[in-house]
Design a protein around this motif. Structure first.
Motif, short mmCIF file in Angstrom:
data_model
loop_
_atom_site.label_atom_id
_atom_site.label_comp_id
_atom_site.label_asym_id
_atom_site.label_seq_id
_atom_site.Cartn_x
_atom_site.Cartn_y
_atom_site.Cartn_z
N SER A 267 28.15 77.56 6.21
CA SER A 267 29.21 77.88 7.17
C SER A 267 29.14 79.34 7.61
O SER A 267 29.42 79.67 8.78
CB SER A 267 30.59 77.58 6.57
OG SER A 267 30.89 78.47 5.49
N LEU A 270 26.40 79.60 10.23
CA LEU A 270 26.88 79.04 11.50
C LEU A 270 27.83 80.02 12.20
O LEU A 270 27.76 80.22 13.42
CB LEU A 270 27.59 77.71 11.25
CG LEU A 270 26.68 76.53 10.87
CD1 LEU A 270 27.51 75.38 10.32
CD2 LEU A 270 25.87 76.06 12.08
N ASN A 271 28.72 80.64 11.43
CA ASN A 271 29.65 81.61 12.01
C ASN A 271 28.92 82.83 12.57
O ASN A 271 29.30 83.39 13.60
CB ASN A 271 30.67 82.06 10.97
CG ASN A 271 31.92 81.20 11.00
OD1 ASN A 271 32.22 80.53 11.98
ND2 ASN A 271 32.66 81.20 9.90
N TYR A 289 29.26 76.52 17.61
CA TYR A 289 28.88 76.93 16.25
C TYR A 289 30.11 77.16 15.38
O TYR A 289 30.12 76.80 14.19
CB TYR A 289 28.02 78.19 16.30
CG TYR A 289 26.59 77.93 16.71
CD1 TYR A 289 25.70 77.30 15.84
CD2 TYR A 289 26.11 78.31 17.97
CE1 TYR A 289 24.39 77.05 16.20
CE2 TYR A 289 24.80 78.07 18.34
CZ TYR A 289 23.94 77.43 17.46
OH TYR A 289 22.64 77.18 17.82
N TYR A 290 31.16 77.77 15.95
CA TYR A 290 32.39 77.97 15.18
C TYR A 290 33.01 76.63 14.74
O TYR A 290 33.49 76.50 13.61
CB TYR A 290 33.42 78.74 16.01
CG TYR A 290 33.12 80.21 16.20
CD1 TYR A 290 32.39 80.93 15.26
CD2 TYR A 290 33.59 80.89 17.33
CE1 TYR A 290 32.12 82.28 15.43
CE2 TYR A 290 33.34 82.25 17.51
CZ TYR A 290 32.60 82.94 16.56
OH TYR A 290 32.35 84.28 16.73
N ALA A 293 31.01 75.19 11.88
CA ALA A 293 31.36 75.88 10.64
C ALA A 293 32.72 75.43 10.13
O ALA A 293 32.91 75.22 8.92
CB ALA A 293 31.36 77.40 10.86
N ARG A 297 33.63 73.61 6.52
CA ARG A 297 34.61 74.17 5.59
C ARG A 297 35.76 73.21 5.31
O ARG A 297 36.25 73.13 4.18
CB ARG A 297 35.14 75.50 6.14
CG ARG A 297 34.09 76.60 6.09
CD ARG A 297 34.55 77.92 6.66
NE ARG A 297 33.59 78.96 6.34
CZ ARG A 297 33.71 80.23 6.67
NH1 ARG A 297 34.79 80.63 7.36
NH2 ARG A 297 32.80 81.12 6.33
N SER A 316 38.01 80.39 10.05
CA SER A 316 37.29 79.59 11.05
C SER A 316 38.24 79.11 12.15
O SER A 316 37.86 79.09 13.33
CB SER A 316 36.62 78.39 10.37
OG SER A 316 35.42 78.78 9.74
#
Length: 380
Positions: A267, A270-271, A289-290, A293, A297, A316
């Motif tokens: 994650s 990705l962030n 992408y957010y 992630a 999570r 996130s």
């Protein structure tokens, strides 16, 4: 909210992390291959006659080997092979003239006076001979040389040399390389860090080619590639950073989601890609992408809702909400900010979690400020 990369060889913490004390020093301490004890007898030696079974064990198999260059696996002290500025292995050795003290060229180039003796630095000369010694030292820690004990003393009496077995210990080498890379990274010697991490990545790729995509190797390579992404990002090389983070994600996705540490690292990668896309003003890509992630999570939180995981989800949510707001999706942004606040406020921490409580309060303050802005400017 910035996240620190996770060392792939020492669970949950990077080498030299001051928070790693009792348990990690005992359970996860990286071992120098040269410092390992010699191997035990091979399988053929286990078949001893009954008359010999009660004899004392052969002490020849327990003689510890020592690193010929003085490497101390307990403290990672390297003496003349390390740079006194970054405390890591020398990289592109530079010798100060006239005092002859040696440092990494990138480290010493920031000084006008020698940090060791205070002499004026008239020029910095290459020191290829010492660099070759450092490179041989690194290569030597790829494998451990160990003597194979013989079942008969006759061969020794006859003067025959023992067979030498080379045992693959690239995981210990990997821990060593990552430790050196992180020291260099913290001292802003980015090229040194990248060099050590690339060696580590090559080692793991070779193992992957032999053993296939095991969870352990995929998680290690994913984490190393993520740190390489951090190095490129620190150097301003956004394109390479995104490439490394994306490759990191690819390997981490091959690991079971039951491994909470790996999913957290996934994650984070990705962030970080989302952040780079955000700063490049590619908001749609950043949001994608957010969201990925966030999904990782939330899925992890469903398995085990630890306080740190709940805070990760709140962060996130805030990232996605911020992008939604910039894309004009005001209602969606408001909903996500409110969801994040609800999660953060519901989190109850004990007195032993004071550090996490500070983070919770910081996240909550940020979220309330963002929500206040949204509610006071509904048409902005």
């Amino acid at each position: 909210m910035t996240m620190t990369p996770v060392c792939p060889f020492v669970k949950a913490n990077r080498p030299d992390d001051p928070s790693v004390k009792k348990n990690s020093e005992v359970q996860n301490k990286p071992v120098c291959p040269f410092a390992k004890a010699a191997c035990s007898d091979d399988q053929n030696l286990n078949k001893k006659p009954e008359s010999e079974s009660k004899q004392e064990p052969d002490e020849r198999a327990s003689i510890p080997a020592k690193c010929p260059l003085g490497y101390d696996s307990q403290t990672f002290k390297l003496g003349p092979l390390s740079c006194m500025i970054c405390q890591a292995l020398l990289f592109e050795c530079g010798k100060c003239a006239p005092c002859s003290h040696v440092f990494c060229k990138a480290c010493i180039s920031r000084f006008n006076d020698c940090p060791l003796c205070g002499a004026d630095i008239e020029k910095i000369e290459d020191n290829p001979d010492l660099q070759k010694v450092v490179d041989r030292f690194i290569e030597g820690h790829a494998r451990i040389k160990r003597p194979q004990s013989n079942s008969s003393h006759e061969e020794e009496e006859a003067g025959e040399s023992k067979t030498v077995i080379y045992e693959d210990v690239s995981l210990e080498r990997g821990s060593f390389l990552v430790q050196q890379a992180m020291r260099a990274f913290r001292a802003s010697n980015i090229e040194s860090a990248k060099s050590r991490l690339n060696l580590c990545a090559e080692d793991i790729r070779e193992q992957l080619a032999r053993m296939g995509n095991t969870s352990e190797l995929c998680s290690q390579l994913g984490a190393v590639l993520g740190i390489l992404g951090d190095c490129c990002r620190a150097a301003g090389d956004v394109s390479s950073a995104v490439t490394y983070f994306e490759e990191s994600v690819g390997f981490l996705l091959k690991v079971s989601k039951d491994d909470l540490e790996v999913t957290h690292t996934l994650s984070v990668s990705l962030n970080k890609i989302g952040d780079l896309k955000y700063y490049a003003e590619d908001l749609e890509a950043a949001r994608s992408y957010y969201l990925e992630a966030l999904d990782v999570r939330k899925d992890t939180m469903n398995h085990q809702a630890a306080p740190s995981q709940i805070l990760d989800v709140a962060v996130s949510l805030a990232k996605v909400a911020d992008v939604d707001r910039n894309l004009g999706n005001k209602d969606a942004a408001l909903d996500r900010f409110q969801e994040a606040i609800k999660l953060t406020e519901s989190l109850k921490l004990t007195s032993d979690e004071s550090g996490l409580e500070q983070k919770r309060l910081s996240v909550l303050e940020f979220l309330n400020a963002q929500l206040s802005n949204e509610e006071s400017n509904p048409y902005s």
